[in-house]
Design a protein around this motif. Sequence first.
Motif, PDB file in Angstrom:
ATOM      1  N   LYS A 375     -79.098 -58.217  -4.774  1.00 16.03           N
ATOM      2  CA  LYS A 375     -80.004 -59.310  -4.418  1.00 16.03           C
ATOM      3  C   LYS A 375     -79.781 -59.739  -2.974  1.00 16.03           C
ATOM      4  CE  LYS A 375     -80.921 -61.771  -8.625  1.00 16.03           C
ATOM      5  NZ  LYS A 375     -80.298 -62.787  -9.445  1.00 16.03           N
ATOM      6  N   MET A 376     -78.500 -59.884  -2.595  1.00 16.67           N
ATOM      7  CA  MET A 376     -78.173 -60.321  -1.235  1.00 16.67           C
ATOM      8  C   MET A 376     -78.692 -59.317  -0.212  1.00 16.67           C
ATOM      9  SD  MET A 376     -74.431 -61.860  -1.896  1.00 16.67           S
ATOM     10  CE  MET A 376     -73.761 -61.594  -0.290  1.00 16.67           C
ATOM     11  N   MET A 380     -81.315 -59.964   2.763  1.00 17.72           N
ATOM     12  CA  MET A 380     -80.993 -59.686   4.159  1.00 17.72           C
ATOM     13  C   MET A 380     -82.042 -58.774   4.787  1.00 17.72           C
ATOM     14  SD  MET A 380     -76.929 -59.405   3.825  1.00 17.72           S
ATOM     15  CE  MET A 380     -76.593 -58.391   5.210  1.00 17.72           C
ATOM     16  N   GLN A 381     -82.465 -57.796   3.971  1.00 14.36           N
ATOM     17  CA  GLN A 381     -83.486 -56.845   4.437  1.00 14.36           C
ATOM     18  C   GLN A 381     -84.776 -57.587   4.770  1.00 14.36           C
ATOM     19  OE1 GLN A 381     -83.110 -53.184   3.611  1.00 14.36           O
ATOM     20  NE2 GLN A 381     -84.843 -52.837   4.972  1.00 14.36           N
ATOM     21  N   LYS A 382     -85.149 -58.519   3.830  1.00 13.92           N
ATOM     22  CA  LYS A 382     -86.368 -59.295   4.026  1.00 13.92           C
ATOM     23  C   LYS A 382     -86.281 -60.101   5.304  1.00 13.92           C
ATOM     24  CE  LYS A 382     -88.403 -60.718  -0.187  1.00 13.92           C
ATOM     25  NZ  LYS A 382     -88.297 -61.819  -1.149  1.00 13.92           N
ATOM     26  N   GLN A 383     -85.097 -60.766   5.476  1.00 17.13           N
ATOM     27  CA  GLN A 383     -84.901 -61.584   6.679  1.00 17.13           C
ATOM     28  C   GLN A 383     -85.032 -60.737   7.925  1.00 17.13           C
ATOM     29  OE1 GLN A 383     -81.192 -63.533   6.302  1.00 17.13           O
ATOM     30  NE2 GLN A 383     -82.020 -65.229   5.098  1.00 17.13           N
ATOM     31  N   GLU A 387     -87.640 -61.160  11.030  1.00 19.96           N
ATOM     32  CA  GLU A 387     -87.252 -61.336  12.434  1.00 19.96           C
ATOM     33  C   GLU A 387     -87.928 -60.275  13.308  1.00 19.96           C
ATOM     34  OE1 GLU A 387     -82.913 -63.216  11.526  1.00 19.96           O
ATOM     35  OE2 GLU A 387     -83.032 -61.217  12.444  1.00 19.96           O
ATOM     36  N   GLY A 388     -88.034 -59.069  12.760  1.00 21.32           N
ATOM     37  CA  GLY A 388     -88.660 -57.965  13.518  1.00 21.32           C
ATOM     38  C   GLY A 388     -90.133 -58.276  13.817  1.00 21.32           C
ATOM     39  N   ASP A 389     -90.787 -58.970  12.856  1.00 23.21           N
ATOM     40  CA  ASP A 389     -92.223 -59.284  13.020  1.00 23.21           C
ATOM     41  C   ASP A 389     -92.464 -60.306  14.120  1.00 23.21           C
ATOM     42  OD1 ASP A 389     -92.994 -59.100   9.481  1.00 23.21           O
ATOM     43  OD2 ASP A 389     -92.835 -57.560  11.061  1.00 23.21           O
ATOM     44  N   VAL A 390     -91.417 -61.206  14.330  1.00 18.87           N
ATOM     45  CA  VAL A 390     -91.611 -62.296  15.317  1.00 18.87           C
ATOM     46  C   VAL A 390     -91.732 -61.750  16.731  1.00 18.87           C
ATOM     47  CG1 VAL A 390     -90.569 -64.378  16.343  1.00 18.87           C
ATOM     48  CG2 VAL A 390     -90.422 -63.971  13.885  1.00 18.87           C
TER      49      VAL A 390
END
Length: 390
Positions: A375-376, A380-383, A387-390
Amino acid sequence: MSQADKMKQGQFTNPETPGYVGFANLPNQVHRKSVKKGFEFTLMVVGESGLGKSTLINSLFLTDLYPERVIPGAAGTTHTHTHTYIYKHTDSELTVVLHFVAYFFLLLEKIERTVQIEASTVEIEERGVKLRLTVVDTPGYGDAINSQDCFSTIISYIDDQFERYLHDESGLNRRHIVDNRVHCCFYFISPLGHGLKPLDVQFMKAIHNKVNVVPVIAKADTLTLRERERLKRRILDEIDEHGIKIYHLPDAESDEDEDFKEQTRILKASIPFAVVGSNQQIEAKGKKVRGRLYPWGVVEVENPEHNDFLKLRTMLITHMQDLQEVTQDLHYENFRSDRLKRGGRKGPEPEEMDKDMILQEKEAELRRMQEMIAKMQAQMQKQGDGEGDV
Ligand code: GDP
Protein backbone atom coordinates in the motif's frame (compact mmCIF):
# COMPACT_ATOMS: atom_id res chain seq x y z
CA MET A 1 7.82 -104.47 28.50
CA SER A 2 7.52 -105.26 24.81
CA GLN A 3 10.32 -104.50 22.35
CA ALA A 4 8.21 -101.77 20.72
CA ASP A 5 7.57 -100.08 24.08
CA LYS A 6 11.28 -100.19 24.89
CA MET A 7 12.08 -98.51 21.56
CA LYS A 8 9.50 -95.78 22.11
CA GLN A 9 10.89 -95.04 25.56
CA GLY A 10 14.45 -94.96 24.18
CA GLN A 11 13.53 -92.20 21.79
CA PHE A 12 12.83 -89.79 24.61
CA THR A 13 15.61 -90.60 27.07
CA ASN A 14 19.31 -90.09 26.91
CA PRO A 15 21.00 -92.79 29.01
CA GLU A 16 24.49 -91.27 28.58
CA THR A 17 23.63 -87.85 30.03
CA PRO A 18 20.97 -88.41 32.66
CA GLY A 19 20.85 -84.76 33.83
CA TYR A 20 20.37 -83.41 30.29
CA VAL A 21 16.98 -81.76 29.78
CA GLY A 22 17.53 -80.85 26.13
CA PHE A 23 16.86 -77.12 25.95
CA ALA A 24 20.36 -76.55 24.62
CA ASN A 25 18.74 -77.48 21.35
CA LEU A 26 16.25 -74.60 21.49
CA PRO A 27 18.32 -72.14 19.41
CA ASN A 28 18.29 -74.65 16.56
CA GLN A 29 14.51 -74.82 16.72
CA VAL A 30 14.21 -71.04 16.74
CA HIS A 31 16.66 -70.86 13.89
CA ARG A 32 14.79 -73.50 11.87
CA LYS A 33 11.48 -71.76 12.47
CA SER A 34 12.78 -68.36 11.38
CA VAL A 35 14.38 -69.88 8.32
CA LYS A 36 11.07 -71.52 7.40
CA LYS A 37 9.08 -68.36 8.03
CA GLY A 38 11.63 -66.16 6.29
CA PHE A 39 12.85 -62.74 7.33
CA GLU A 40 11.05 -59.47 6.80
CA PHE A 41 13.03 -56.29 6.49
CA THR A 42 12.17 -52.77 5.39
CA LEU A 43 14.83 -50.36 4.27
CA MET A 44 14.10 -46.71 3.49
CA VAL A 45 16.34 -44.63 1.25
CA VAL A 46 16.26 -40.86 1.48
CA GLY A 47 18.35 -38.22 -0.23
CA GLU A 48 18.20 -35.65 -2.97
CA SER A 49 17.41 -36.83 -6.50
CA GLY A 50 20.33 -38.00 -8.58
CA LEU A 51 22.56 -39.09 -5.68
CA GLY A 52 22.50 -42.70 -6.88
CA LYS A 53 19.98 -44.22 -4.47
CA SER A 54 18.26 -46.60 -6.90
CA THR A 55 21.57 -47.64 -8.45
CA LEU A 56 22.98 -48.48 -5.02
CA ILE A 57 19.94 -50.48 -3.96
CA ASN A 58 20.06 -52.53 -7.15
CA SER A 59 23.78 -53.14 -6.59
CA LEU A 60 23.24 -54.08 -2.92
CA PHE A 61 20.75 -56.83 -3.53
CA LEU A 62 21.91 -57.82 -7.03
CA THR A 63 18.38 -57.36 -8.20
CA ASP A 64 16.53 -54.82 -10.25
CA LEU A 65 14.05 -53.27 -7.87
CA TYR A 66 13.08 -50.60 -10.35
CA PRO A 67 12.89 -52.39 -13.72
CA GLU A 68 10.42 -49.87 -15.17
CA ARG A 69 12.56 -46.86 -14.35
CA VAL A 70 14.68 -45.25 -17.02
CA ILE A 71 18.14 -44.61 -15.69
CA PRO A 72 19.54 -41.47 -17.30
CA GLY A 73 23.02 -41.50 -18.77
CA ALA A 74 24.73 -38.40 -17.43
CA ALA A 75 25.82 -38.52 -13.83
CA GLY A 76 24.08 -36.17 -11.45
CA THR A 77 21.69 -34.76 -14.02
CA THR A 78 18.56 -36.54 -12.95
CA HIS A 79 15.67 -34.54 -11.61
CA THR A 80 17.86 -31.69 -10.46
CA HIS A 81 16.03 -28.49 -11.20
CA THR A 82 18.02 -25.33 -11.24
CA HIS A 83 16.05 -22.25 -12.16
CA THR A 84 18.12 -19.22 -12.96
CA TYR A 85 16.49 -15.89 -13.39
CA ILE A 86 18.56 -13.04 -14.73
CA TYR A 87 17.09 -9.58 -14.48
CA LYS A 88 18.28 -7.22 -17.21
CA HIS A 89 17.76 -3.48 -16.79
CA THR A 90 17.63 -2.98 -20.54
CA ASP A 91 14.57 -5.21 -20.94
CA SER A 92 11.37 -3.62 -22.12
CA GLU A 93 8.55 -3.59 -19.58
CA LEU A 94 6.79 -6.43 -21.36
CA THR A 95 9.88 -8.66 -21.19
CA VAL A 96 10.26 -7.89 -17.49
CA VAL A 97 6.66 -8.84 -16.88
CA LEU A 98 7.07 -12.02 -18.93
CA HIS A 99 10.20 -12.89 -16.99
CA PHE A 100 8.35 -12.39 -13.75
CA VAL A 101 5.45 -14.54 -14.88
CA ALA A 102 7.84 -17.32 -15.99
CA TYR A 103 9.77 -17.07 -12.74
CA PHE A 104 6.55 -17.14 -10.75
CA PHE A 105 5.44 -20.35 -12.46
CA LEU A 106 8.83 -21.99 -11.96
CA LEU A 107 8.67 -21.04 -8.30
CA LEU A 108 5.14 -22.32 -8.01
CA GLU A 109 6.21 -25.62 -9.57
CA LYS A 110 9.03 -25.90 -7.04
CA ILE A 111 6.75 -25.02 -4.16
CA GLU A 112 4.16 -27.56 -5.24
CA ARG A 113 6.58 -30.39 -5.92
CA THR A 114 5.93 -33.12 -3.39
CA VAL A 115 7.82 -36.14 -2.25
CA GLN A 116 6.42 -39.53 -3.19
CA ILE A 117 6.66 -42.74 -1.29
CA GLU A 118 7.37 -45.81 -3.40
CA ALA A 119 7.57 -49.16 -1.66
CA SER A 120 8.85 -52.14 -3.68
CA THR A 121 9.02 -55.63 -2.26
CA VAL A 122 11.17 -58.47 -3.48
CA GLU A 123 11.54 -61.96 -2.13
CA ILE A 124 15.12 -63.09 -2.22
CA GLU A 125 16.19 -66.62 -1.45
CA GLU A 126 19.73 -67.67 -0.75
CA ARG A 127 20.65 -71.22 0.29
CA GLY A 128 17.11 -71.89 1.43
CA VAL A 129 16.82 -68.72 3.54
CA LYS A 130 14.07 -66.39 2.41
CA LEU A 131 14.21 -62.63 2.79
CA ARG A 132 11.18 -60.47 2.09
CA LEU A 133 12.81 -57.15 1.49
CA THR A 134 10.85 -53.95 1.11
CA VAL A 135 12.69 -50.89 -0.13
CA VAL A 136 10.94 -47.59 0.43
CA ASP A 137 12.18 -44.90 -1.92
CA THR A 138 11.30 -41.23 -1.56
CA PRO A 139 11.62 -39.61 -5.02
CA GLY A 140 11.25 -35.84 -4.99
CA TYR A 141 12.88 -35.42 -1.56
CA GLY A 142 14.55 -32.03 -1.27
CA ASP A 143 13.20 -30.76 -4.61
CA ALA A 144 10.55 -28.50 -3.11
CA ILE A 145 11.25 -25.13 -1.51
CA ASN A 146 9.26 -25.97 1.57
CA SER A 147 11.02 -29.06 2.91
CA GLN A 148 8.61 -29.38 5.85
CA ASP A 149 5.99 -30.86 3.51
CA CYS A 150 8.27 -33.65 2.35
CA PHE A 151 9.35 -34.28 5.95
CA SER A 152 5.76 -34.73 7.05
CA THR A 153 4.98 -37.14 4.17
CA ILE A 154 7.93 -39.36 5.14
CA ILE A 155 7.23 -39.12 8.88
CA SER A 156 3.56 -39.97 8.31
CA TYR A 157 4.62 -43.05 6.36
CA ILE A 158 6.86 -44.25 9.20
CA ASP A 159 4.15 -43.54 11.80
CA ASP A 160 1.48 -45.25 9.69
CA GLN A 161 3.51 -48.47 9.69
CA PHE A 162 3.81 -48.30 13.50
CA GLU A 163 0.10 -47.60 13.70
CA ARG A 164 -0.70 -50.61 11.53
CA TYR A 165 1.51 -52.84 13.64
CA LEU A 166 -0.10 -51.55 16.85
CA HIS A 167 -3.53 -52.18 15.40
CA ASP A 168 -2.62 -55.70 14.24
CA GLU A 169 -0.97 -56.48 17.55
CA SER A 170 -4.08 -55.64 19.50
CA GLY A 171 -6.33 -57.44 17.02
CA LEU A 172 -7.53 -61.02 16.90
CA ASN A 173 -5.11 -62.37 14.35
CA ARG A 174 -1.85 -61.60 16.13
CA ARG A 175 0.00 -64.60 14.80
CA HIS A 176 0.32 -63.54 11.19
CA ILE A 177 1.26 -59.90 11.49
CA VAL A 178 3.15 -58.59 8.50
CA ASP A 179 5.87 -56.32 9.81
CA ASN A 180 6.13 -53.31 7.51
CA ARG A 181 7.80 -51.05 10.05
CA VAL A 182 10.83 -49.21 8.68
CA HIS A 183 13.85 -50.92 10.24
CA CYS A 184 16.58 -48.78 8.75
CA CYS A 185 17.00 -45.58 6.77
CA PHE A 186 20.00 -44.95 4.53
CA TYR A 187 20.39 -41.20 4.40
CA PHE A 188 22.35 -40.09 1.29
CA ILE A 189 24.66 -37.10 1.68
CA SER A 190 26.00 -35.25 -1.36
CA PRO A 191 29.75 -35.64 -1.99
CA LEU A 192 29.85 -32.12 -3.39
CA GLY A 193 29.10 -30.21 -0.19
CA HIS A 194 31.57 -29.52 2.60
CA GLY A 195 29.55 -31.43 5.15
CA LEU A 196 25.87 -31.57 6.03
CA LYS A 197 23.40 -29.17 4.47
CA PRO A 198 20.74 -27.56 6.68
CA LEU A 199 18.21 -29.90 5.00
CA ASP A 200 20.28 -32.96 6.04
CA VAL A 201 20.46 -31.79 9.64
CA GLN A 202 16.75 -30.94 9.85
CA PHE A 203 15.64 -34.21 8.29
CA MET A 204 17.85 -36.51 10.33
CA LYS A 205 16.74 -34.72 13.50
CA ALA A 206 13.12 -35.07 12.46
CA ILE A 207 13.33 -38.85 12.11
CA HIS A 208 16.11 -39.99 14.46
CA ASN A 209 13.65 -40.96 17.21
CA LYS A 210 11.58 -43.03 14.79
CA VAL A 211 14.02 -45.03 12.73
CA ASN A 212 17.64 -46.24 12.67
CA VAL A 213 19.51 -43.70 10.55
CA VAL A 214 22.62 -44.83 8.65
CA PRO A 215 24.41 -41.92 6.94
CA VAL A 216 25.92 -42.67 3.53
CA ILE A 217 28.16 -40.46 1.36
CA ALA A 218 26.92 -40.86 -2.22
CA LYS A 219 29.07 -41.17 -5.36
CA ALA A 220 32.32 -41.54 -3.46
CA ASP A 221 34.20 -41.98 -6.76
CA THR A 222 33.93 -38.21 -7.25
CA LEU A 223 36.22 -37.68 -4.25
CA THR A 224 39.89 -38.44 -3.66
CA LEU A 225 40.71 -40.63 -0.64
CA ARG A 226 41.84 -37.58 1.33
CA GLU A 227 38.69 -35.63 0.49
CA ARG A 228 36.62 -38.63 1.54
CA GLU A 229 38.32 -38.85 4.94
CA ARG A 230 37.96 -35.11 5.47
CA LEU A 231 34.27 -35.19 4.57
CA LYS A 232 33.67 -38.18 6.85
CA ARG A 233 35.27 -36.42 9.80
CA ARG A 234 33.34 -33.24 9.12
CA ILE A 235 30.02 -35.09 8.90
CA LEU A 236 30.68 -36.96 12.15
CA ASP A 237 31.56 -33.70 13.90
CA GLU A 238 28.38 -32.08 12.64
CA ILE A 239 26.27 -35.07 13.66
CA ASP A 240 27.72 -34.72 17.14
CA GLU A 241 27.34 -30.95 17.23
CA HIS A 242 23.67 -31.06 16.26
CA GLY A 243 22.84 -33.95 18.58
CA ILE A 244 21.73 -36.21 15.73
CA LYS A 245 21.24 -39.80 16.87
CA ILE A 246 22.43 -42.21 14.21
CA TYR A 247 22.34 -46.01 14.44
CA HIS A 248 25.20 -47.26 16.60
CA LEU A 249 26.57 -50.66 15.84
CA PRO A 250 26.64 -52.64 19.07
CA ASP A 251 30.07 -53.72 20.30
CA ALA A 252 30.89 -57.36 19.58
CA GLU A 253 30.34 -59.59 22.64
CA SER A 254 33.53 -60.61 24.45
CA ASP A 255 32.96 -64.29 23.59
CA GLU A 256 32.67 -63.61 19.82
CA ASP A 257 35.56 -64.77 17.68
CA GLU A 258 38.40 -62.36 16.92
CA ASP A 259 37.49 -62.02 13.21
CA PHE A 260 34.00 -60.84 14.06
CA LYS A 261 35.36 -58.35 16.61
CA GLU A 262 37.77 -56.99 14.03
CA GLN A 263 35.00 -56.75 11.42
CA THR A 264 32.78 -54.80 13.84
CA ARG A 265 35.65 -52.45 14.64
CA ILE A 266 36.28 -51.75 10.93
CA LEU A 267 32.58 -51.24 10.23
CA LYS A 268 32.25 -48.77 13.11
CA ALA A 269 35.29 -46.84 11.89
CA SER A 270 33.86 -46.57 8.35
CA ILE A 271 30.71 -44.62 9.27
CA PRO A 272 29.51 -42.64 7.31
CA PHE A 273 29.96 -45.22 4.55
CA ALA A 274 31.32 -43.65 1.35
CA VAL A 275 29.81 -45.72 -1.46
CA VAL A 276 29.82 -46.22 -5.20
CA GLY A 277 27.01 -47.91 -7.11
CA SER A 278 26.71 -49.10 -10.69
CA ASN A 279 24.34 -51.07 -12.85
CA GLN A 280 27.05 -52.00 -15.33
CA GLN A 281 29.33 -54.99 -15.59
CA ILE A 282 32.81 -53.97 -16.70
CA GLU A 283 35.85 -56.00 -17.63
CA ALA A 284 38.65 -55.46 -15.08
CA LYS A 285 41.78 -57.60 -14.83
CA GLY A 286 40.16 -60.26 -17.01
CA LYS A 287 37.07 -60.49 -14.79
CA LYS A 288 33.58 -59.04 -15.19
CA VAL A 289 32.84 -56.77 -12.26
CA ARG A 290 30.22 -54.22 -11.30
CA GLY A 291 31.93 -50.88 -11.72
CA ARG A 292 32.25 -47.44 -13.23
CA LEU A 293 34.57 -46.93 -16.17
CA TYR A 294 36.81 -43.85 -16.30
CA PRO A 295 39.59 -42.90 -18.75
CA TRP A 296 42.07 -43.60 -15.94
CA GLY A 297 40.62 -46.96 -14.94
CA VAL A 298 37.73 -48.81 -13.32
CA VAL A 299 36.16 -48.09 -9.93
CA GLU A 300 34.99 -51.46 -8.68
CA VAL A 301 31.84 -51.39 -6.58
CA GLU A 302 32.69 -54.57 -4.66
CA ASN A 303 36.31 -53.71 -3.96
CA PRO A 304 36.80 -52.59 -0.33
CA GLU A 305 39.89 -50.65 -1.35
CA HIS A 306 37.87 -48.54 -3.76
CA ASN A 307 34.87 -47.69 -1.56
CA ASP A 308 32.72 -48.78 1.44
CA PHE A 309 29.99 -50.56 -0.55
CA LEU A 310 30.87 -54.04 0.79
CA LYS A 311 31.13 -52.69 4.33
CA LEU A 312 27.68 -51.16 4.05
CA ARG A 313 26.25 -54.45 2.80
CA THR A 314 28.03 -56.44 5.51
CA MET A 315 26.77 -54.03 8.16
CA LEU A 316 23.20 -54.42 6.91
CA ILE A 317 23.29 -58.21 6.65
CA THR A 318 25.13 -58.92 9.90
CA HIS A 319 23.05 -56.41 11.87
CA MET A 320 19.63 -57.01 10.33
CA GLN A 321 18.37 -58.60 13.52
CA ASP A 322 19.81 -55.87 15.71
CA LEU A 323 18.20 -53.21 13.50
CA GLN A 324 14.88 -55.02 13.91
CA GLU A 325 15.34 -55.29 17.67
CA VAL A 326 16.19 -51.60 18.06
CA THR A 327 13.12 -50.77 15.95
CA GLN A 328 10.94 -52.93 18.21
CA ASP A 329 12.47 -52.06 21.59
CA LEU A 330 13.24 -48.40 21.10
CA HIS A 331 11.40 -46.71 18.23
CA TYR A 332 8.18 -48.72 18.31
CA GLU A 333 8.11 -48.58 22.12
CA ASN A 334 8.46 -44.76 21.93
CA PHE A 335 5.56 -44.64 19.52
CA ARG A 336 3.43 -46.97 21.64
CA SER A 337 4.06 -45.21 24.94
CA ASP A 338 3.42 -41.85 23.29
CA ARG A 339 0.12 -43.16 22.00
CA LEU A 340 -0.81 -44.54 25.42
CA LYS A 341 0.04 -41.21 27.06
CA ARG A 342 -2.40 -39.50 24.74
CA GLY A 343 -5.04 -42.10 25.46
CA GLY A 344 -4.90 -43.50 21.94
CA ARG A 345 -5.27 -40.10 20.29
CA LYS A 346 -3.49 -39.48 16.98
CA GLY A 347 -2.03 -36.14 15.97
CA PRO A 348 0.28 -33.58 17.49
CA GLU A 349 0.84 -33.00 21.21
CA PRO A 350 -0.86 -29.94 22.75
CA GLU A 351 2.60 -28.35 22.91
CA GLU A 352 3.07 -28.93 19.17
CA MET A 353 -0.39 -27.49 18.51
CA ASP A 354 0.70 -24.35 20.36
CA LYS A 355 3.76 -24.15 18.15
CA ASP A 356 1.54 -24.47 15.06
CA MET A 357 -0.69 -21.67 16.30
CA ILE A 358 2.29 -19.38 16.95
CA LEU A 359 3.59 -20.13 13.45
CA GLN A 360 0.22 -19.35 11.89
CA GLU A 361 0.00 -16.05 13.81
CA LYS A 362 3.49 -15.11 12.68
CA GLU A 363 2.56 -15.86 9.06
CA ALA A 364 -0.57 -13.73 9.32
CA GLU A 365 1.49 -10.86 10.78
CA LEU A 366 3.99 -11.16 7.92
CA ARG A 367 1.16 -11.05 5.40
CA ARG A 368 -0.28 -7.90 7.05
CA MET A 369 3.13 -6.23 6.91
CA GLN A 370 3.58 -7.17 3.23
CA GLU A 371 0.17 -5.68 2.43
CA MET A 372 1.08 -2.50 4.30
CA ILE A 373 4.36 -2.17 2.36
CA ALA A 374 2.52 -2.73 -0.93
CA LYS A 375 0.00 0.00 0.00
CA MET A 376 2.78 2.41 0.96
CA GLN A 377 4.60 1.70 -2.30
CA ALA A 378 1.43 2.37 -4.29
CA GLN A 379 0.90 5.65 -2.44
CA MET A 380 4.49 6.74 -3.02
CA GLN A 381 4.15 5.88 -6.70
CA LYS A 382 0.96 7.94 -6.91
CA GLN A 383 2.65 10.88 -5.19
CA GLY A 384 5.64 10.60 -7.54
CA ASP A 385 3.31 10.59 -10.58
CA GLY A 386 1.48 13.67 -9.18
CA GLU A 387 4.73 15.57 -8.70
CA GLY A 388 5.83 14.65 -12.23
CA ASP A 389 2.60 16.14 -13.64
CA VAL A 390 3.20 19.52 -11.92
P1 GDP B 1 18.52 -41.45 -7.54
O1 GDP B 1 17.71 -40.35 -8.15
O2 GDP B 1 19.14 -41.02 -6.25
O3 GDP B 1 17.81 -42.76 -7.41
O4 GDP B 1 19.78 -41.66 -8.52
P2 GDP B 1 20.04 -42.79 -9.64
O5 GDP B 1 20.36 -44.10 -9.02
O6 GDP B 1 18.92 -42.74 -10.60
O7 GDP B 1 21.39 -42.25 -10.30
C1 GDP B 1 21.48 -40.98 -10.89
C2 GDP B 1 22.69 -40.93 -11.81
O8 GDP B 1 23.90 -41.05 -11.06
C3 GDP B 1 22.74 -42.05 -12.84
O9 GDP B 1 23.24 -41.52 -14.04
C4 GDP B 1 23.72 -43.06 -12.27
O10 GDP B 1 24.40 -43.80 -13.27
C5 GDP B 1 24.68 -42.13 -11.55
N1 GDP B 1 25.30 -42.80 -10.39
C6 GDP B 1 24.74 -43.67 -9.55
N2 GDP B 1 25.62 -44.07 -8.62
C7 GDP B 1 26.78 -43.42 -8.88
C8 GDP B 1 28.07 -43.43 -8.27
O11 GDP B 1 28.32 -44.11 -7.27
N3 GDP B 1 29.02 -42.62 -8.83
C9 GDP B 1 28.79 -41.85 -9.92
N4 GDP B 1 29.77 -41.11 -10.40
N5 GDP B 1 27.58 -41.83 -10.51
C10 GDP B 1 26.59 -42.61 -10.01
